[in-house]
Design an enzyme around this catalytic site. Structure first.
Site, PDB file in Angstrom:
ATOM      1  N   THR A  20      -3.318  -4.794  -0.570  1.00  0.00           N
ATOM      2  CA  THR A  20      -4.011  -3.758  -1.329  1.00  0.00           C
ATOM      3  C   THR A  20      -4.232  -2.514  -0.445  1.00  0.00           C
ATOM      4  OG1 THR A  20      -5.916  -3.294  -2.740  1.00  0.00           O
ATOM      5  CG2 THR A  20      -6.342  -4.654  -0.788  1.00  0.00           C
ATOM      6  N   ALA A  21      -4.299  -1.338  -1.079  1.00  0.00           N
ATOM      7  CA  ALA A  21      -4.367  -0.078  -0.324  1.00  0.00           C
ATOM      8  C   ALA A  21      -5.512  -0.082   0.683  1.00  0.00           C
ATOM      9  CB  ALA A  21      -4.507   1.095  -1.294  1.00  0.00           C
ATOM     10  N   ASP A  31       5.574   1.047 -11.302  1.00  0.00           N
ATOM     11  CA  ASP A  31       4.323   1.775 -11.429  1.00  0.00           C
ATOM     12  C   ASP A  31       4.387   3.067 -10.620  1.00  0.00           C
ATOM     13  OD1 ASP A  31       1.567   1.697 -12.180  1.00  0.00           O
ATOM     14  OD2 ASP A  31       1.082   1.327 -10.081  1.00  0.00           O
ATOM     15  N   LYS A  70       1.210   5.457 -16.471  1.00  0.00           N
ATOM     16  CA  LYS A  70       0.441   5.258 -17.700  1.00  0.00           C
ATOM     17  C   LYS A  70      -0.591   6.342 -17.950  1.00  0.00           C
ATOM     18  CE  LYS A  70      -2.921   2.006 -15.820  1.00  0.00           C
ATOM     19  NZ  LYS A  70      -2.577   2.057 -14.391  1.00  0.00           N
ATOM     20  N   MET A 129      -9.888   5.225  -6.162  1.00  0.00           N
ATOM     21  CA  MET A 129      -9.933   6.230  -7.239  1.00  0.00           C
ATOM     22  C   MET A 129     -11.192   7.090  -7.133  1.00  0.00           C
ATOM     23  SD  MET A 129      -8.732   3.673 -10.303  1.00  0.00           S
ATOM     24  CE  MET A 129      -9.572   2.237  -9.694  1.00  0.00           C
ATOM     25  N   ALA A 185      -2.254   6.611   2.545  1.00  0.00           N
ATOM     26  CA  ALA A 185      -2.280   5.602   3.600  1.00  0.00           C
ATOM     27  C   ALA A 185      -0.926   4.929   3.769  1.00  0.00           C
ATOM     28  CB  ALA A 185      -3.332   4.544   3.254  1.00  0.00           C
ATOM     29  N   GLY A 191       1.458  -0.844  -7.508  1.00  0.00           N
ATOM     30  CA  GLY A 191       1.007  -0.420  -6.178  1.00  0.00           C
ATOM     31  C   GLY A 191      -0.038  -1.384  -5.625  1.00  0.00           C
ATOM     32  N   GLY A 192      -0.031  -1.612  -4.320  1.00  0.00           N
ATOM     33  CA  GLY A 192      -1.043  -2.454  -3.684  1.00  0.00           C
ATOM     34  C   GLY A 192      -0.950  -3.890  -4.140  1.00  0.00           C
ATOM     35  N   ASP A 193      -2.088  -4.419  -4.568  1.00  0.00           N
ATOM     36  CA  ASP A 193      -2.131  -5.774  -5.103  1.00  0.00           C
ATOM     37  C   ASP A 193      -2.389  -5.681  -6.599  1.00  0.00           C
ATOM     38  OD1 ASP A 193      -2.688  -8.844  -4.394  1.00  0.00           O
ATOM     39  OD2 ASP A 193      -4.011  -8.182  -6.016  1.00  0.00           O
ATOM     40  N   PRO A 205       0.784  -1.241   0.000  1.00  0.00           N
ATOM     41  CA  PRO A 205       0.000   0.000   0.000  1.00  0.00           C
ATOM     42  C   PRO A 205       0.814   1.288   0.000  1.00  0.00           C
ATOM     43  CG  PRO A 205       0.049  -0.986   2.189  1.00  0.00           C
ATOM     44  CD  PRO A 205       0.723  -1.954   1.274  1.00  0.00           C
TER      45      PRO A 205
HETATM   46  N1  SAH Z   1      -3.699  -2.046  -7.177  1.00  0.00           N
HETATM   47  C1  SAH Z   1      -3.863  -0.988  -6.212  1.00  0.00           C
HETATM   48  C2  SAH Z   1      -4.963  -0.022  -6.564  1.00  0.00           C
HETATM   49  C3  SAH Z   1      -4.703   0.773  -7.810  1.00  0.00           C
HETATM   50  S1  SAH Z   1      -5.984   1.885  -8.158  1.00  0.00           S
HETATM   51  C4  SAH Z   1      -4.104  -1.600  -4.835  1.00  0.00           C
HETATM   52  O1  SAH Z   1      -4.339  -2.794  -4.728  1.00  0.00           O
HETATM   53  O2  SAH Z   1      -4.036  -0.873  -3.859  1.00  0.00           O
HETATM   54  C5  SAH Z   1      -5.352   3.390  -7.489  1.00  0.00           C
HETATM   55  C6  SAH Z   1      -6.117   3.805  -6.274  1.00  0.00           C
HETATM   56  O3  SAH Z   1      -5.679   3.074  -5.140  1.00  0.00           O
HETATM   57  C7  SAH Z   1      -5.920   5.247  -5.868  1.00  0.00           C
HETATM   58  O4  SAH Z   1      -6.742   6.111  -6.623  1.00  0.00           O
HETATM   59  C8  SAH Z   1      -6.348   5.216  -4.423  1.00  0.00           C
HETATM   60  O5  SAH Z   1      -7.740   5.190  -4.306  1.00  0.00           O
HETATM   61  C9  SAH Z   1      -5.837   3.858  -3.991  1.00  0.00           C
HETATM   62  N2  SAH Z   1      -4.534   3.958  -3.315  1.00  0.00           N
HETATM   63  C10 SAH Z   1      -3.386   3.384  -3.677  1.00  0.00           C
HETATM   64  N3  SAH Z   1      -2.405   3.649  -2.778  1.00  0.00           N
HETATM   65  C11 SAH Z   1      -2.969   4.407  -1.823  1.00  0.00           C
HETATM   66  C12 SAH Z   1      -2.506   4.987  -0.616  1.00  0.00           C
HETATM   67  N4  SAH Z   1      -1.244   4.838  -0.198  1.00  0.00           N
HETATM   68  N5  SAH Z   1      -3.369   5.718   0.118  1.00  0.00           N
HETATM   69  C13 SAH Z   1      -4.656   5.869  -0.254  1.00  0.00           C
HETATM   70  N6  SAH Z   1      -5.139   5.337  -1.389  1.00  0.00           N
HETATM   71  C14 SAH Z   1      -4.327   4.602  -2.157  1.00  0.00           C
END
Ligand code: SAH
Length: 509
Positions: free
Chosen positions: A119-120, A36, A58, A173, A202, A89-91, A13
């Site tokens: 994931t975030a 990314d 992207k 998003m 976060a 980012g995230g998953d 995250p």
């Molecule tokens: N694959 C990612 C999500 C990608 S979509 C995952 O699993 O987390 C991108 C969205 O993720 C952002 O618009 C936001 O809503 C969220 N996001 C990603 N990192 C974040 C963070 N550190 N804090 C808050 N929202 C985050």
């Protein structure tokens, strides 16, 4: 040619060490990393130093790559035989376009593995203390994209279901469309006073949380100027107990702390700041230059075992020395029966990383005091002593030891040269008061810093100054700088303890 392999890796995250062990492992093996925009660049430290790194945002209009460009690039690198890590980012499987990228790989006959990430929405829950499935409030969670909320045209989101949903909804998003999201939920039957929360950045020291109700959250976020990336949480759990927000309660949470060491020293220091919730701002003011190719050093190395005592006075001295030893194909056995002294615990800890437990570790900070204590500890009369230190160290220690009857060889293993970098942004931050602390871990970093930054900017009262010990504080005072805290224990942890203590007792917050 052998085909490469692609790892699609969830970066977690935000905070770098929230990547999975598997993720860090495959990064280590990567020839090429495609990073990314949301993946923390600090993760690249897990990759080798020769790894090729490509940042591939992207977004259209940023002179950057579209998803097709990225797909082509991954295939191209893999077909060239490389082990590729695509870091997302995230998953990767949650709003991560994973299927686009994997389908292309399949078509090209390239093997792949997907490494999950936190994931975030899940990272946010832990770091903001919002329990997504709190037993008393919610038995279900939905992850929804907020990207499609505008307009009345066709949407893949079941707003009618969402409006009646009694569990927790996490919108990704969504911040740009918060007006429409809340409006649609209300139109579809959700109560206006349903708790709502927003968590931006976060897991980072810049994390922000806004809590309100469904009909006021959008206004509140605008008022507080919250920016992306952010997640929106809707449902009873959003009204969580602030006591559960352990992360933002850390004493150094959100504090902007400038580190002025050399680049390598800054990395260790930065990790410790992050661990305490602070935001490290790296401004390398010195560069450690090894002097281990000098004839004097090489000759000394050949006769190390002839010394009775070998003394290290800094972690940099230890590291530089052992790297040189390793390069010459030697190891710690070169010490023979010589005893080893280390000034301060930080130096002693560094020695243990190279398999040496120091025989004598006085907790002192001046050469004079070290000399005195060593003479008290061991009879140094006619003993051969080797000092392995910085070229710019003072002569005090040599004098005390010589007066004590020892034969002293003082050999430079490194020197600290000033490092100049772009300082305009830092000067601006200091002037605006957005920086909370400037830290100094050696007199040379004091000189390096004030060679670039005006003393008035630091004496303005808007920023506090922390020093690792009296020698460094002395140098600051000579320049007319008011020192707010001097660490009682002269280590990086001691320095951070002193800052934390000051924040708790006299903090600005
Ligand atoms: N694959 C990612 C999500 C990608 S979509 C995952 O699993 O987390 C991108 C969205 O993720 C952002 O618009 C936001 O809503 C969220 N996001 C990603 N990192 C974040 C963070 N550190 N804090 C808050 N929202 C985050």
């Amino acid at each position: 040619m052998k085909k490469g392999f692609v790892y699609l890796v969830g970066a977690g995250p935000g905070r770098a060490d929230l990547i999975t062990v598997r993720g860090a492992e495959v990064l280590k093996a990567a020839d090429c990393v495609l990073c990314d925009k949301l993946a923390n660049p600090a993760l690249l430290r897990f990759a080798g130093k020769d790894t090729e790194v490509l940042h591939v945002p992207k977004r259209i209009g940023e002179g950057s790559s579209t998803q097709d460009d990225i797909n082509r690039l991954i295939v191209e690198k893999a077909l060239a035989g490389k082990t590729v890590v695509r870091l997302k980012g995230g998953d990767p499987c949650i709003f991560g376009r994973a299927s686009d990228e994997l389908t292309v790989l399949n078509e090209a006959g390239i093997g792949f593995e997907v490494v999950p990430g936190v994931t975030a929405g899940v990272g946010m829950a832990a770091y903001a203390g919002i329990m997504l499935t709190d037993k008393n409030h919610s038995s279900q969670v939905m992850f929804v994209t907020g990207h499609e909320a505008t307009g009345k045209q066709h949407t893949a989101i079941d707003w009618d279901v969402l409006g009646k949903f009694s569990g927790t909804i996490v919108f990704y998003m969504g911040i740009g469309n918060l007006d429409s999201i809340t409006q649609r939920l209300i139109e579809n039957g959700m109560s206006e006073d349903t708790p709502a929360g927003l968590v931006a950045n976060a897991t980072f020291p810049t994390q922000r949380v806004v809590k309100a109700s469904l009909n006021t959250i959008s206004e509140e976020c605008k008022r507080q100027k919250v920016e992306s990336p952010a997640l929106v949480v809707i449902g009873a759990v959003a009204n969580s107990d602030d006591q559960l927000n352990w992360f933002m309660k850390k004493p150094l949470f959100g504090r902007n702390i400038v580190i002025t060491r050399d680049v390598a020293g800054n990395i260790d220091f930065a990790d410790k700041i992050i661990d305490r919730g602070g935001n490290p701002i790296q401004f390398a003011t010195i560069k450690i230059k090894p002097m281990t190719d000098s004839n004097e050093f090489l000759l000394t190395l050949a006769k190390l075992s002839q010394y009775d005592w070998i003394i290290f006075t800094s972690g940099n001295g230890v590291t530089t020395f052992f790297y040189a030893l390793e390069e010459l194909g030697k190891d710690a056995r070169a010490f023979g029966s010589a005893k080893v002294a280390a000034i301060g615990r930080m130096t002693a800890n560094k020695l243990t990383e190279f398999g040496i437990r120091a025989d004598f570790v006085p907790d002192v900070f001046t050469g004079r005091e070290l000399g005195r204590q060593l003479i008290g500890f061991a009879n140094l009369h006619d003993k051969k002593i080797l000092l392995l230190r910085s070229a710019i160290a003072s002569n005090e220690l040599v004098e005390v030891l010589t007066d004590g009857g020892a034969q002293v060889d003082n050999v430079a293993v490194y020197t600290a040269a000033e490092e100049k970098s772009d300082s305009a942004w830092l000067a601006e931050g200091l002037a605006e008061g957005t920086i909370d602390w400037v830290t100094f871990a050696s007199p040379s970093s004091v000189d390096g810093f004030f060679g670039q930054i005006d003393t008035d900017l630091v004496n303005s009262g808007k920023v506090k100054v922390a020093s690792i010990g009296p020698v460094t504080s002395g140098r600051l005072e000579e320049l007319g700088i008011a020192v707010d805290v001097t660490a009682a224990e002269h280590t990086i942890d001691g320095l951070l303890n002193a800052i934390e203590h000051e924040e708790i007792h006299n903090g600005f917050s």
